[in-house]
Design a protein around this motif. Structure first.
Motif, short mmCIF file in Angstrom:
data_model
loop_
_atom_site.label_atom_id
_atom_site.label_comp_id
_atom_site.label_asym_id
_atom_site.label_seq_id
_atom_site.Cartn_x
_atom_site.Cartn_y
_atom_site.Cartn_z
N UNK A 1 0.83 -1.20 0.00
CA UNK A 1 0.00 0.00 0.00
C UNK A 1 0.87 1.26 0.00
N UNK A 2 1.94 1.24 0.76
CA UNK A 2 2.86 2.38 0.79
C UNK A 2 3.49 2.58 -0.59
N UNK A 3 3.92 1.49 -1.23
CA UNK A 3 4.51 1.60 -2.57
C UNK A 3 3.48 2.12 -3.58
N UNK A 4 2.24 1.69 -3.45
CA UNK A 4 1.18 2.17 -4.34
C UNK A 4 0.95 3.66 -4.16
N UNK A 5 0.95 4.13 -2.92
CA UNK A 5 0.76 5.55 -2.66
C UNK A 5 1.92 6.37 -3.24
N UNK A 6 3.13 5.83 -3.15
CA UNK A 6 4.29 6.52 -3.75
C UNK A 6 4.16 6.59 -5.26
N UNK A 7 3.69 5.53 -5.88
CA UNK A 7 3.50 5.54 -7.35
C UNK A 7 2.42 6.54 -7.75
#
Length: 96
Positions: A86-92
């Motif tokens: 989820x954190x990686x998705x928010x960064x993308x």
């Protein structure tokens, strides 16, 4: 190497809750003592059956606690992975 990793995981689960091996040890001791009482003499048969029954109950409780602790550990790993995804998705999404 997979066996070593599995044993290490099992050891960590058991180390996290010291009550689990106590249930196993006391339960197995009761099963053995119940068997000895049953096979030794006729006045001890009732006590032997009670000891064996209590021993089996304690072993089953210990196994149940072990399974629950193992499941909680796996769920924590899954939750950690999902939080990371989820954190990686928010960064993308922030980059776009």
């Amino acid at each position: 190497m997979a066996i070593h990793d599995k044993l290490k995981d099992d050891y960590e689960v058991i180390k996290s809750d010291i009550i689990i091996p106590l249930y196993w040890i006391i339960g197995l001791m009761l099963v053995v003592s119940g068997y000895i009482l049953i096979t030794s003499a006729s006045p001890n048969v009732e006590g032997g059956f009670a000891c064996m029954a209590l021993g089996f109950v304690l072993v089953i409780i210990g196994l149940n606690k072990f399974s629950n602790a193992e499941s909680k550990k796996k769920m924590a790993e899954i939750q950690h992975t999902l939080n990371k995804m989820e954190k990686d998705l928010q960064e993308l999404k922030g980059r776009q």
